[in-house]
Design a protein around this motif. Structure first.
Motif, PDB file in Angstrom:
ATOM      1  N   THR A  27       0.810  -1.420   0.143  1.00  0.00           N
ATOM      2  CA  THR A  27       0.380   0.100  -0.167  1.00  0.00           C
ATOM      3  C   THR A  27       0.966   0.824   0.006  1.00  0.00           C
ATOM      4  N   GLY A  28       1.941   1.272   0.475  1.00  0.00           N
ATOM      5  CA  GLY A  28       2.523   2.480   0.873  1.00  0.00           C
ATOM      6  C   GLY A  28       3.552   2.732  -0.217  1.00  0.00           C
ATOM      7  N   ALA A  29       3.755   1.324  -0.893  1.00  0.00           N
ATOM      8  CA  ALA A  29       4.517   1.114  -2.583  1.00  0.00           C
ATOM      9  C   ALA A  29       3.830   1.851  -3.618  1.00  0.00           C
ATOM     10  N   VAL A  30       2.421   1.561  -3.588  1.00  0.00           N
ATOM     11  CA  VAL A  30       1.611   2.297  -4.429  1.00  0.00           C
ATOM     12  C   VAL A  30       1.227   3.810  -4.177  1.00  0.00           C
ATOM     13  N   LEU A  31       1.032   4.403  -2.788  1.00  0.00           N
ATOM     14  CA  LEU A  31       0.702   5.447  -1.978  1.00  0.00           C
ATOM     15  C   LEU A  31       1.384   6.442  -2.245  1.00  0.00           C
ATOM     16  N   LEU A  32       3.104   5.994  -2.402  1.00  0.00           N
ATOM     17  CA  LEU A  32       4.066   7.016  -2.649  1.00  0.00           C
ATOM     18  C   LEU A  32       4.622   6.722  -4.444  1.00  0.00           C
ATOM     19  N   GLY A  33       4.229   5.755  -4.930  1.00  0.00           N
ATOM     20  CA  GLY A  33       4.002   6.117  -6.771  1.00  0.00           C
ATOM     21  C   GLY A  33       3.521   6.970  -6.723  1.00  0.00           C
ATOM     22  N   GLY A  34       2.036   6.573  -6.423  1.00  0.00           N
ATOM     23  CA  GLY A  34       1.303   7.688  -6.767  1.00  0.00           C
ATOM     24  C   GLY A  34       1.154   8.953  -7.072  1.00  0.00           C
ATOM     25  N   VAL A  35       1.680   9.191  -5.141  1.00  0.00           N
ATOM     26  CA  VAL A  35       2.380  10.645  -5.598  1.00  0.00           C
ATOM     27  C   VAL A  35       3.305  11.081  -6.063  1.00  0.00           C
ATOM     28  N   THR A  36       3.942  10.354  -5.761  1.00  0.00           N
ATOM     29  CA  THR A  36       5.437  10.442  -7.365  1.00  0.00           C
ATOM     30  C   THR A  36       4.809  11.418  -8.481  1.00  0.00           C
ATOM     31  N   ALA A  37       3.576  10.400  -8.875  1.00  0.00           N
ATOM     32  CA  ALA A  37       3.180  10.799 -10.730  1.00  0.00           C
ATOM     33  C   ALA A  37       2.864  11.748 -10.951  1.00  0.00           C
ATOM     34  N   VAL A  38       1.845  11.687  -9.294  1.00  0.00           N
ATOM     35  CA  VAL A  38       1.115  13.616  -9.391  1.00  0.00           C
ATOM     36  C   VAL A  38       2.070  14.735  -9.356  1.00  0.00           C
ATOM     37  N   GLY A  39       3.277  14.306  -8.539  1.00  0.00           N
ATOM     38  CA  GLY A  39       4.158  15.382  -8.259  1.00  0.00           C
ATOM     39  C   GLY A  39       4.811  16.248  -9.358  1.00  0.00           C
ATOM     40  N   TRP A  40       5.599  14.746 -10.156  1.00  0.00           N
ATOM     41  CA  TRP A  40       5.911  14.847 -11.440  1.00  0.00           C
ATOM     42  C   TRP A  40       4.975  15.776 -12.214  1.00  0.00           C
ATOM     43  N   LEU A  42       2.643  17.812 -12.375  1.00  0.00           N
ATOM     44  CA  LEU A  42       2.087  19.309 -11.313  1.00  0.00           C
ATOM     45  C   LEU A  42       3.205  19.629 -11.684  1.00  0.00           C
ATOM     46  N   TRP A  43       5.117  19.001 -11.050  1.00  0.00           N
ATOM     47  CA  TRP A  43       5.627  19.681 -12.087  1.00  0.00           C
ATOM     48  C   TRP A  43       6.002  19.479 -13.738  1.00  0.00           C
ATOM     49  N   ARG A  44       5.624  19.215 -14.547  1.00  0.00           N
ATOM     50  CA  ARG A  44       6.272  19.267 -15.391  1.00  0.00           C
ATOM     51  C   ARG A  44       4.969  20.006 -16.079  1.00  0.00           C
ATOM     52  N   ARG A  45       3.614  20.196 -15.348  1.00  0.00           N
ATOM     53  CA  ARG A  45       2.738  20.605 -15.966  1.00  0.00           C
ATOM     54  C   ARG A  45       3.298  22.686 -16.379  1.00  0.00           C
ATOM     55  N   ARG A  47       6.581  23.511 -15.614  1.00  0.00           N
ATOM     56  CA  ARG A  47       7.347  24.241 -16.215  1.00  0.00           C
ATOM     57  C   ARG A  47       6.923  23.927 -17.763  1.00  0.00           C
ATOM     58  N   LEU A  48       5.572  23.579 -18.425  1.00  0.00           N
ATOM     59  CA  LEU A  48       4.968  24.333 -19.378  1.00  0.00           C
ATOM     60  C   LEU A  48       4.392  25.687 -18.999  1.00  0.00           C
ATOM     61  N   VAL A  49       3.752  25.367 -18.032  1.00  0.00           N
ATOM     62  CA  VAL A  49       2.935  27.046 -18.422  1.00  0.00           C
ATOM     63  C   VAL A  49       4.359  28.289 -17.793  1.00  0.00           C
ATOM     64  N   ARG A  50       5.070  27.943 -16.883  1.00  0.00           N
ATOM     65  CA  ARG A  50       6.032  28.778 -17.349  1.00  0.00           C
ATOM     66  C   ARG A  50       6.843  29.094 -18.339  1.00  0.00           C
ATOM     67  N   ARG A  51       7.120  28.109 -19.441  1.00  0.00           N
ATOM     68  CA  ARG A  51       7.569  28.248 -20.622  1.00  0.00           C
ATOM     69  C   ARG A  51       6.821  29.020 -21.161  1.00  0.00           C
ATOM     70  N   ARG A  52       5.127  28.815 -21.379  1.00  0.00           N
ATOM     71  CA  ARG A  52       4.463  29.419 -22.744  1.00  0.00           C
ATOM     72  C   ARG A  52       4.278  30.761 -22.037  1.00  0.00           C
ATOM     73  N   ASP A  53       4.453  31.153 -20.792  1.00  0.00           N
ATOM     74  CA  ASP A  53       3.727  32.144 -20.340  1.00  0.00           C
ATOM     75  C   ASP A  53       5.395  33.539 -21.219  1.00  0.00           C
ATOM     76  N   ARG A  54       5.599  32.586 -20.397  1.00  0.00           N
ATOM     77  CA  ARG A  54       7.774  33.120 -20.909  1.00  0.00           C
ATOM     78  C   ARG A  54       7.864  33.979 -22.266  1.00  0.00           C
ATOM     79  N   LEU A  55       7.363  32.409 -23.175  1.00  0.00           N
ATOM     80  CA  LEU A  55       7.268  32.426 -24.784  1.00  0.00           C
ATOM     81  C   LEU A  55       6.153  34.093 -24.796  1.00  0.00           C
ATOM     82  N   TRP A  56       5.486  33.707 -24.586  1.00  0.00           N
ATOM     83  CA  TRP A  56       3.925  34.392 -24.580  1.00  0.00           C
ATOM     84  C   TRP A  56       4.261  36.238 -24.024  1.00  0.00           C
TER      85      TRP A  56
END
Length: 221
Positions: A27-40, A42-45, A47-56
């Motif tokens: 259960t811990g591994a599943v939760l950790l994997g889920g949190v990691t996936a969500v965190g990644w 969010l981080w990726r999004r 970065r994309l938002v910041r990049r789009r804002d910078r380009l804009w």
């Protein structure tokens, strides 16, 4: 049959015991994997938002400076100096101010380049049929000394004579003629024009077409 049933029951008990020990880790591994996936994600999004804002923001900065050369030709001298000052600020120059006037000591705009060097700029909004003479660049060279600037820039809406262009190259003056002004006005950085300094005014045919296109225009200040 009885032994089989007992064996099956024992296996079931062992499985229950094993799962009771292991399931918290699973259960811990599943939760950790889920949190990691969500965190990644969010981080990726982010970065994309910041990049789009910078380009804009970059695109908006360029659009803010977009003007046709015909619109520039319609400006008066002060408006042209203000345009040059705004383009300098757009390119990251600091301490930019317009100093043009009756006692400008040969300079219209002064400031500091993004690399820290000081710059002095002379602005001449002449009719495209006019030509910048060498004496005007000599005045700018004097302004460079007066202000203690590291770089002198001459910006004009027309072209330089061959002697004045040669003088600019000999004395390290960045000569921004009409074609280069169009590039700068449409997003090219001021310092990028140093790579094409002394170029772009064409051969005799180009100059003949230039004269044919602009010789009937009224004189400007």
């Amino acid at each position: 049959m009885k032994s089989v049933a007992v064996g099956g029951g024992l296996v079931l008990v062992l499985l229950v015991v094993f799962w009771s020990v292991v399931w918290p880790y699973v259960t811990g591994a599943v939760l950790l994997g889920g949190v990691t996936a969500v965190g990644w994600w969010l981080w990726r999004r982010d970065r994309l938002v910041r990049r789009r804002d910078r380009l804009w923001r970059q695109e908006e900065a360029v659009k803010a400076g977009h003007r046709t050369l015909a619109e520039v030709d319609a400006m008066n001298g002060t408006e042209f100096e203000e345009l040059v000052a705004k383009l300098c600020r757009r390119d990251g120059c600091s301490d930019v101010r317009r100093v043009g006037g009756a006692n400008d000591n040969g300079a219209d705009v002064v400031g500091r380049l993004p690399d820290g060097r000081s710059v002095v700029i002379q602005c001449k909004r002449y009719a495209p049929s006019s030509t910048i003479a060498s004496r005007e660049l000599r005045d700018l060279l004097g302004a460079k000394v007066h202000f203690g600037a590291d770089l002198a820039v001459f910006v004009t809406t027309t072209r330089f004579s061959r002697p004045s262009e040669k003088f600019a190259l000999q004395h390290g003056i960045l000569a921004v003629h009409r074609d280069h002004l169009g590039l700068w006005n449409n997003g090219a950085a001021l310092l990028s024009l140093t790579k094409v300094n002394g170029q772009g005014q064409g051969d005799s045919r180009h100059r003949a077409r230039w004269k044919e296109a602009y010789e009937k225009r009224p004189a400007s200040d």
